[in-house]
Design a protein around this motif. Sequence first.
Motif: not given
Length: 240
Positions: A28-29, A32-33
Amino acid sequence: MIEFRPLPDDHPDLAHSPMLRAALLTLQYAQEHGSIGLTKTKAFKRVFVHWAVEHFGWPGQSAEEMFRYNKVINEYEFPPLEVLHYLLVSLRLGRHYKGEFRLTKRGAELAQSPGHLFAELIPHFVLRIEHSSYQRFDDRPFGKWDVWMNVINVEADHGTTEAALFQAFYGEPKDWHTAGWREMGAFSCCVLQPLEWAGLLVQTSEKIDHVPVRHVFKTPLWRSALKLDTDDMLRPISVQ
């Protein structure tokens, strides 16, 4: 025979798995990034390592304790992340591209699907990885997963100790404070710890007559996720 049952994404027992939680957070990181930066040796950069230490909530490795002794932490100094990085790439959920870790299409899909990610990640982690490769003990205990897990299924059903499990498999009473500490270390690190990282077992420690004793229990995830040959040998859990 070892069979992992499929679990729905909202199954509450999935919360017991530290490795699954860490994988979800990492995917998820990256989603998102857009990516996660890599060093020249293709490890995660420290900025993400520090984020992982703070957010994974890894059992026995709190951010407070880790940063107390090391202000700067590299990937190799946080073994769960190093192993997870290898798993995500080897399972093709992420890839290295131009100095970055980026999600594959499959990785992006599983970032939002805990049940499917568990089915993809955890059996491979437990059963396919050579666990001695990232441990401080080079020795690998004699045995195979089918036997280990079916015996643990019965012996730890109502709780047991690390030493009792070792003796059940190898017939010798050894522990960390005896001359057989290396054999116990190899068994603990290559069998019990992977099952704990997967969320299938949990261990607690106490001192009895000044001697440390490690207790081993099956988590609810073990009971909901695993189907084993020895299931019919289990005794019902009594409710007081």
